[in-house]
Design a protein around this motif. Sequence first.
Motif, PDB file in Angstrom:
ATOM      1  N   GLN A  91       0.819  -1.207   0.000  1.00 58.85           N
ATOM      2  CA  GLN A  91       0.000   0.000   0.000  1.00 58.85           C
ATOM      3  C   GLN A  91       0.855   1.259   0.000  1.00 58.85           C
ATOM      4  N   LEU A  92       1.998   1.185   0.681  1.00 53.22           N
ATOM      5  CA  LEU A  92       2.911   2.341   0.709  1.00 53.22           C
ATOM      6  C   LEU A  92       3.454   2.629  -0.685  1.00 53.22           C
ATOM      7  N   LYS A  93       3.809   1.587  -1.384  1.00 57.73           N
ATOM      8  CA  LYS A  93       4.332   1.752  -2.739  1.00 57.73           C
ATOM      9  C   LYS A  93       3.248   2.293  -3.666  1.00 57.73           C
ATOM     10  N   ILE A  94       2.065   1.691  -3.579  1.00 54.58           N
ATOM     11  CA  ILE A  94       0.955   2.128  -4.424  1.00 54.58           C
ATOM     12  C   ILE A  94       0.641   3.599  -4.171  1.00 54.58           C
ATOM     13  N   ALA A  95       0.715   3.977  -2.923  1.00 54.30           N
ATOM     14  CA  ALA A  95       0.354   5.351  -2.572  1.00 54.30           C
ATOM     15  C   ALA A  95       1.414   6.356  -3.006  1.00 54.30           C
ATOM     16  N   ASN A 103       4.309   5.661  -5.382  1.00 56.59           N
ATOM     17  CA  ASN A 103       4.938   5.531  -6.696  1.00 56.59           C
ATOM     18  C   ASN A 103       3.962   5.949  -7.803  1.00 56.59           C
ATOM     19  N   PRO A 104       4.312   6.952  -8.571  1.00 59.11           N
ATOM     20  CA  PRO A 104       3.426   7.462  -9.624  1.00 59.11           C
ATOM     21  C   PRO A 104       2.990   6.375 -10.609  1.00 59.11           C
ATOM     22  N   PHE A 105       3.867   5.420 -10.873  1.00 60.57           N
ATOM     23  CA  PHE A 105       3.537   4.384 -11.847  1.00 60.57           C
ATOM     24  C   PHE A 105       2.517   3.382 -11.322  1.00 60.57           C
ATOM     25  N   ALA A 106       2.252   3.421 -10.037  1.00 58.60           N
ATOM     26  CA  ALA A 106       1.274   2.494  -9.457  1.00 58.60           C
ATOM     27  C   ALA A 106      -0.052   3.194  -9.209  1.00 58.60           C
ATOM     28  N   LYS A 107      -0.210   4.365  -9.790  1.00 51.93           N
ATOM     29  CA  LYS A 107      -1.412   5.165  -9.541  1.00 51.93           C
ATOM     30  C   LYS A 107      -2.695   4.402  -9.882  1.00 51.93           C
ATOM     31  N   GLY A 108      -2.582   3.484 -10.843  1.00 53.84           N
ATOM     32  CA  GLY A 108      -3.750   2.722 -11.263  1.00 53.84           C
ATOM     33  C   GLY A 108      -4.341   1.838 -10.180  1.00 53.84           C
ATOM     34  N   PHE A 109      -3.605   1.632  -9.096  1.00 54.00           N
ATOM     35  CA  PHE A 109      -4.084   0.738  -8.039  1.00 54.00           C
ATOM     36  C   PHE A 109      -4.599   1.513  -6.838  1.00 54.00           C
ATOM     37  N   ARG A 110      -4.569   2.815  -6.936  1.00 54.03           N
ATOM     38  CA  ARG A 110      -5.042   3.613  -5.807  1.00 54.03           C
ATOM     39  C   ARG A 110      -6.561   3.645  -5.793  1.00 54.03           C
ATOM     40  N   ASP A 111      -7.129   3.689  -4.584  1.00 58.69           N
ATOM     41  CA  ASP A 111      -8.576   3.844  -4.469  1.00 58.69           C
ATOM     42  C   ASP A 111      -8.873   4.861  -3.396  1.00 58.69           C
ATOM     43  N   GLY A 112      -9.537   5.930  -3.806  1.00 66.65           N
ATOM     44  CA  GLY A 112      -9.980   6.898  -2.817  1.00 66.65           C
ATOM     45  C   GLY A 112      -8.918   7.860  -2.322  1.00 66.65           C
ATOM     46  N   ASP A 113      -8.904   8.060  -1.024  1.00 60.98           N
ATOM     47  CA  ASP A 113      -8.174   9.115  -0.331  1.00 60.98           C
ATOM     48  C   ASP A 113      -6.750   9.347  -0.829  1.00 60.98           C
ATOM     49  N   PRO A 114      -6.429  10.564  -1.113  1.00 56.63           N
ATOM     50  CA  PRO A 114      -5.094  10.932  -1.581  1.00 56.63           C
ATOM     51  C   PRO A 114      -4.095  11.108  -0.432  1.00 56.63           C
ATOM     52  N   GLU A 115      -2.859  10.767  -0.741  1.00 51.37           N
ATOM     53  CA  GLU A 115      -1.670  11.042   0.077  1.00 51.37           C
ATOM     54  C   GLU A 115      -1.776  11.166   1.597  1.00 51.37           C
ATOM     55  N   PRO A 116      -2.049  10.082   2.303  1.00 48.16           N
ATOM     56  CA  PRO A 116      -1.893  10.140   3.757  1.00 48.16           C
ATOM     57  C   PRO A 116      -0.469   9.763   4.143  1.00 48.16           C
TER      58      PRO A 116
END
Lengths: 204, 204
Positions: free
Chosen positions: A184-188, A190-203
Amino acid sequence: MIVTKAGRRMFPTFQVKLSGLDPLADYVLLMDFIPLDDKRYRYAFHSSSWLAAGRADPAAPGRVHFHPDSPAKGAQWMRQIVSFDKLKLTNNLLDDNGHVRTRPPGAGTLTYLGRMERGGGGPAHLPPSHLPPPHPQLHAPLPAPLPCRRRDSERFAHQNFKTFSFPETQFMAVTAYQNHRITQLKIASNPFAKGFRDGDPEPW
Amino acid sequence: MIVTKAGRRMFPTFQVKLSGLDPLADYVLLMDFIPLDDKRYRYAFHSSSWLAAGRADPAAPGRVHFHPDSPAKGAQWMRQIVSFDKLKLTNNLLDDNGHVRTRPPGAGTLTYLGRMERGGGGPAHLPPSHLPPPHPQLHAPLPAPLPCRRRDSERFAHQNFKTFSFPETQFMAVTAYQNHRITQLKIASNPFAKGFRDGDPEPW
DNA sequence: CCCTTTTCACCTAGGTGGTAAGAT
DNA sequence: ATCTTACCACCTAGGTGAAAAGGG
């Protein structure tokens, strides 16, 4: 860090700011990785921690990654932060595609540390007797004799260079993430993993 | 060639195969552009040809593009074809973003020629009195004194280098294509323009 | 069973000419 | 009227983790 056969970038990227170099001298900047010990690890999900599980494969020859801007003047290196974003980690013992870099044999669970070096290059891997280093330290490069371009440089070794390592750059090399919080840290971040983010930005 | 403010790649890319270098010596490879004359041109649609139309703007200072691999050993340069695919053409007199390169002032219709150079670099642009060169020729690089990295190299000029130019690399610099057949040729051959292709593959 | 490899959808990053608006 | 700029859809090229398939 994820490690693949084709080579996978580190994230975050190893970056350093240099000072104290001779602005007019030529420097070669390079980096390699040292196992923190010779153990193999296994992730215990119940305790959410890594457990030692046998010995690692015999010391891999250990390759070296030259910063693509090498060689360059001290002034050039100090002008801005030096980023090793082209460096890739691989578990392929053969395949040495250009910038693809070190990792040990089979097991994907050894602890590694980025080590930055200088000088002619060469087999910068420390002999097995030096392992494991108690606390990884970061060392800084020194001026070198001039005819130093990649290949040619690899002759000279263990001379005219300083090595630095940072404890905070330790990582586990894996072929698949074991800890979901790392994922989850990487997904949150790493720009290239943006496709796996869901919802809340940058905590983070 | 299309020329933009932000810089536009050449297509096709300027590529050369080198031989006869000293495998152990260091070389810097660079390229610049020379107007074939000091005229400004206008495209006549009715005759499908370029017509001279007044004088070009006064000689632009003319910048130089260092091959990113510079400096490197002769052996390295000769190992494979050297490609200047990072080179960009611009009409912006100020903005010198890294690899962005030369083009003359306002008019987008001067004839240019890729010229490859060597040595310290420097104002490799020939003085106006040398223009226009009757037949562009290609010259090859020579070994140089060692401390030659980009900036530092630019001091030395017109010494220890050979220049080569090829007649077949002449082109018109424009801000928009004038000849529809050129447009179609580019669309048909440049992979990045694939989106504009319709129907039949590769009759080129 | 555990670890690795392959493939994939989804991103970033950036190179095309077309087109319409802007500049001279 | 002519040349230039800004923006766009559409590509190439390649970096993500997920998920399924492969191997000992």
